[in-house]
Write an enzyme that holds these catalytic residues in place. Sequence first.
Site, PDB file in Angstrom:
ATOM      1  N   SER A  65     -69.800 -99.858 -90.414  1.00  0.00           N
ATOM      2  CA  SER A  65     -70.481-100.912 -90.669  1.00  0.00           C
ATOM      3  C   SER A  65     -69.803-102.271 -90.338  1.00  0.00           C
ATOM      4  CB  SER A  65     -70.801-101.110 -92.352  1.00  0.00           C
ATOM      5  OG  SER A  65     -71.809 -99.929 -92.569  1.00  0.00           O
ATOM      6  N   ASN A  77     -73.856 -96.813 -76.751  1.00  0.00           N
ATOM      7  CA  ASN A  77     -75.113 -95.719 -76.736  1.00  0.00           C
ATOM      8  C   ASN A  77     -75.613 -95.633 -78.061  1.00  0.00           C
ATOM      9  OD1 ASN A  77     -72.867 -94.706 -77.944  1.00  0.00           O
ATOM     10  ND2 ASN A  77     -72.892 -92.816 -76.617  1.00  0.00           N
ATOM     11  N   ASP A  83     -71.872 -82.878 -78.051  1.00  0.00           N
ATOM     12  CA  ASP A  83     -72.675 -81.348 -77.663  1.00  0.00           C
ATOM     13  C   ASP A  83     -71.445 -80.223 -78.096  1.00  0.00           C
ATOM     14  OD1 ASP A  83     -75.143 -82.221 -76.393  1.00  0.00           O
ATOM     15  OD2 ASP A  83     -73.585 -82.880 -74.994  1.00  0.00           O
ATOM     16  N   TYR A  86     -69.173 -79.302 -75.748  1.00  0.00           N
ATOM     17  CA  TYR A  86     -68.000 -80.393 -75.344  1.00  0.00           C
ATOM     18  C   TYR A  86     -66.643 -79.760 -75.981  1.00  0.00           C
ATOM     19  CZ  TYR A  86     -66.223 -85.047 -74.225  1.00  0.00           C
ATOM     20  OH  TYR A  86     -65.211 -85.884 -73.696  1.00  0.00           O
ATOM     21  N   PHE A  94     -64.870 -89.915 -77.196  1.00  0.00           N
ATOM     22  CA  PHE A  94     -64.425 -91.542 -76.803  1.00  0.00           C
ATOM     23  C   PHE A  94     -65.575 -92.059 -77.405  1.00  0.00           C
ATOM     24  CE2 PHE A  94     -67.065 -89.695 -73.380  1.00  0.00           C
ATOM     25  CZ  PHE A  94     -68.036 -90.414 -73.306  1.00  0.00           C
TER      26      PHE A  94
END
Length: 145
Positions: A65, A77, A83, A86, A94
């Site tokens: 926050s 994003n 995932d 990954y 990142f």
Amino acid sequence: MTGTIKIKYFTEEIERLSYIGGKSDWIDLRAAKEVEMKAGEFKLIPLGIAMELPAGYEAHVVPRSSTFKNYGIIQTNSMGIIDETYCGDNDQWFFPAYALRDTVIHINDRICQFRIMEHQPAFEFMAVDMLTNEDRGGHGSTGKQ
Ligand SMILES: O=c1ccn([C@H]2C[C@H](O)[C@@H](COP(=O)(O)OP(=O)(O)OP(=O)(O)O)O2)c(=O)[nH]1
């Protein structure tokens, strides 16, 4: 404590993951290098970790926050989805950052947080001509107050 997750740290300069004593089960993540940004610039800030998530799980990464107040950056994003696939040796997490002012993020600064979530069940999508339900109304249809 349930379950163990393999984690690789890419640098000794960030502190190891930990829960912040009883405050939240979201875990803070740290910048793994010093990053200087000009207003209007986009950069991927490395978080210095890679993980092998448990089968059937994914991780969600969101800003803290206080991140915008402290650093003047937003996460481009809105929420990062890590995932389960990954999980390679170089699959470092990142934080995609957009700077609204000139700023410096220092190594080991806590800039975001994550938690691990179970995948949703697999659904099949079936095309139909009509949904045969009552329309709910457009955006904001329930008014302002
Ligand atoms: O904020 C983020 C978002 C993603 N990732 C990593 C983990 C994720 O598994 C991978 C790919 O992300 P995503 O699927 O959201 O990106 P894409 O643009 O759809 O790329 P791809 O084609 O590789 O799926 O990048 C991060 O480290 N941080």
